[in-house]
Design a protein around this motif. Structure first.
Motif, short mmCIF file in Angstrom:
data_model
loop_
_atom_site.label_atom_id
_atom_site.label_comp_id
_atom_site.label_asym_id
_atom_site.label_seq_id
_atom_site.Cartn_x
_atom_site.Cartn_y
_atom_site.Cartn_z
N VAL A 1 11.79 1.85 12.22
CA VAL A 1 11.02 3.15 12.29
C VAL A 1 11.33 4.00 11.06
CG1 VAL A 1 10.64 5.13 13.48
CG2 VAL A 1 10.90 3.01 15.00
N ASN A 2 10.32 4.37 10.37
CA ASN A 2 10.54 5.14 9.20
C ASN A 2 10.31 6.77 9.96
OD1 ASN A 2 9.57 7.05 7.00
ND2 ASN A 2 9.21 5.34 5.77
N MET A 3 11.60 7.41 9.67
CA MET A 3 11.65 8.60 10.56
C MET A 3 10.65 9.74 9.98
SD MET A 3 15.70 8.73 11.28
CE MET A 3 15.63 10.26 12.18
N GLU B 1 8.06 9.18 8.00
CA GLU B 1 6.52 9.06 8.28
C GLU B 1 6.04 8.90 9.58
OE1 GLU B 1 5.63 5.20 6.19
OE2 GLU B 1 6.17 5.93 4.08
N GLU B 2 7.01 8.72 10.38
CA GLU B 2 6.48 8.98 11.93
C GLU B 2 6.84 9.93 12.71
OE1 GLU B 2 6.60 4.81 13.92
OE2 GLU B 2 7.28 3.79 12.02
N GLY B 3 7.60 10.92 11.98
CA GLY B 3 7.60 12.26 12.71
C GLY B 3 8.62 12.23 13.59
N VAL B 4 9.63 11.47 13.42
CA VAL B 4 10.79 11.24 14.35
C VAL B 4 12.13 12.28 13.92
CG1 VAL B 4 12.83 9.64 15.25
CG2 VAL B 4 10.22 8.82 14.97
N ASP B 5 12.66 12.97 14.89
CA ASP B 5 13.62 13.84 14.48
C ASP B 5 15.13 13.35 14.61
OD1 ASP B 5 12.07 16.36 14.47
OD2 ASP B 5 11.81 15.87 16.53
N VAL B 6 15.46 12.25 15.59
CA VAL B 6 16.69 11.83 15.80
C VAL B 6 16.38 10.31 15.96
CG1 VAL B 6 18.59 11.96 17.14
CG2 VAL B 6 17.49 13.99 16.53
N SER C 1 20.95 6.19 3.22
CA SER C 1 19.43 6.85 3.52
C SER C 1 19.21 8.19 3.12
CB SER C 1 18.87 6.67 4.92
OG SER C 1 19.78 7.41 5.81
N GLY C 2 20.52 8.85 2.96
CA GLY C 2 20.80 10.39 2.73
C GLY C 2 20.60 11.01 3.87
N PHE C 3 20.73 10.33 5.03
CA PHE C 3 20.42 11.05 6.39
C PHE C 3 21.78 11.47 7.00
CE2 PHE C 3 16.10 9.00 7.72
CZ PHE C 3 15.40 9.73 6.85
N SER C 4 21.89 12.39 7.59
CA SER C 4 23.22 12.57 8.44
C SER C 4 23.43 11.67 9.39
CB SER C 4 23.14 14.10 9.07
OG SER C 4 23.22 15.16 8.04
N ALA C 5 24.56 10.91 9.63
CA ALA C 5 24.74 10.03 10.36
C ALA C 5 26.13 10.20 11.27
CB ALA C 5 24.94 8.56 9.82
N ILE C 6 26.29 10.12 12.32
CA ILE C 6 27.27 10.28 13.40
C ILE C 6 27.61 9.04 14.06
CG2 ILE C 6 28.36 11.66 15.04
CD1 ILE C 6 26.20 14.02 14.45
N ILE D 1 27.24 2.00 16.33
CA ILE D 1 26.33 2.78 16.83
C ILE D 1 26.18 4.05 16.18
CG2 ILE D 1 25.04 3.67 18.70
CD1 ILE D 1 26.45 1.58 20.58
N HIS D 2 25.18 4.64 15.37
CA HIS D 2 25.10 6.09 14.92
C HIS D 2 23.79 6.68 15.24
CE1 HIS D 2 27.51 3.62 11.61
NE2 HIS D 2 28.01 4.92 11.61
N ILE D 3 24.07 8.09 15.40
CA ILE D 3 22.97 8.99 15.61
C ILE D 3 22.61 9.37 14.15
CG2 ILE D 3 22.14 11.04 16.50
CD1 ILE D 3 24.13 10.66 18.90
N LEU D 4 21.35 9.36 13.81
CA LEU D 4 20.79 9.59 12.60
C LEU D 4 19.74 10.98 12.74
CD1 LEU D 4 21.69 6.93 11.92
CD2 LEU D 4 20.00 7.08 10.10
#
Length: 296
Positions: free
Chosen positions: A132-134, A136-141, A151-156, A264-267
């Motif tokens: 899923v392209n976060m 382009e597809e309007g995804v927050d998390v 990706s440059g995203f924050s990852a936990i 497993i990460h939260i992005l």
């Protein structure tokens, strides 16, 4: 009329399905509401509503624009609250994605808990077994399983999962327990043909076994059901069989040969500047997933 006000009017018409109701809610005349929507349609060059004497329905373009408007209006409201010196209360629509079964089993309960805690929030889930392209597809998390690309995203990091071979106690009683990966060729195997499936099963120390399954199913749920019934063995991610393991319906074998676990990460893309709804959900999801014994 400024664009922000026109977007507010459009969003209210979309929510109520009525120009007259919108006029009453916003203390405007019905013709003023009609003019605002018409001006917005002229500005963006697309028709937003199909209007008849009995109904008002959004066009396809209107539906897409409505989702964007709700997010933008929520962000404006949050920015105003922040500028006023207060820590913004989570509001707006939160979009969350995860793989299909993981999302259903482990993310959805967190989403419903979050909605209970923050009544001003709406949520949209995209539980699907594809990338899923976060943006382009309007995804927050996103909750992602596997090693991440930069990706440059924050990852936990919140846990890890294992690929496991499993079967029912009744199957092992009738057919014996495999002691090495090579033994799998002497057993009935049910395999998934889902997007991430491969006929080559990999094990520690780069051992590989090519499986010739007697049963192929297009979902992981189906192969798990076959294994629980005592028909044969299958290979899944261990979180997918958590309830069956705890109930004693399935047992894991060949654990000494497993590959290293996958993280497993939260992005989320906004980093420290994430809106309050994202920060609050990420905090809750990280806590709940880390508390889950099957994932840690």
């Amino acid at each position: 009329m400024d664009r922000w006000q026109a977007m507010r009017i459009f969003a209210k018409v979309a929510e109520t399905g009525s120009f007259a109701d919108t006029a009453r809610h916003m203390h405007m005349s019905a013709p003023a509401v009609t003019r605002a929507v018409a001006a917005l349609e002229d500005l963006i060059g697309a028709r937003l509503f199909v209007r008849t004497t009995r109904s008002v329905k959004m066009t396809e373009a209107g539906t897409r624009y409505f989702e964007d408007c709700r997010r933008i209006l929520a962000d404006i409201a949050e920015a105003e609250a922040a500028a006023g010196g207060s820590y913004a209360t989570p509001t707006g629509t939160l979009a969350i994605t995860a793989s299909a079964l993981f999302g259903q089993m482990y993310v959805l309960p967190i989403v419903t808990e979050f909605l209970n805690a923050y009544p001003a929030i709406h949520a949209r889930t995209l539980f699907i077994d594809r990338p899923v392209n976060m943006v382009e597809e309007g995804v927050d998390v996103a909750v992602r399983i596997g090693h991440l690309r930069d990706s440059g995203f924050s990852a936990i990091k919140v846990g890890a999962v294992r690929h496991v071979i499993c079967g029912s106690p009744s199957y092992f009683e009738s057919h014996g327990v495999p002691t090495t990966p090579a033994d799998l060729k002497n057993h009935r195997v049910a395999a998934s043909t889902s997007a991430w499936a491969s006929p080559e099963w990999r094990f520690a120390n780069d051992q590989r076994v090519t499986i010739d399954p007697l049963l192929q199913c297009n979902t992981n749920d189906a192969v798990i059901t076959a294994a629980r019934s005592g028909w044969g063995l299958t290979r899944v991610l261990h979180y997918q069989i958590g309830p069956a393991l705890m109930a004693g319906e399935l047992q894991i074998v060949l654990s000494d040969y497993e590959e290293p676990p996958m993280p497993i990460h939260i992005l989320h893309p906004e980093g420290r500047h994430a809106p309050a709804k994202v920060r609050a959900f990420v905090d809750m999801a990280a806590k709940r997933l880390r508390e889950n014994r099957l994932l840690n």
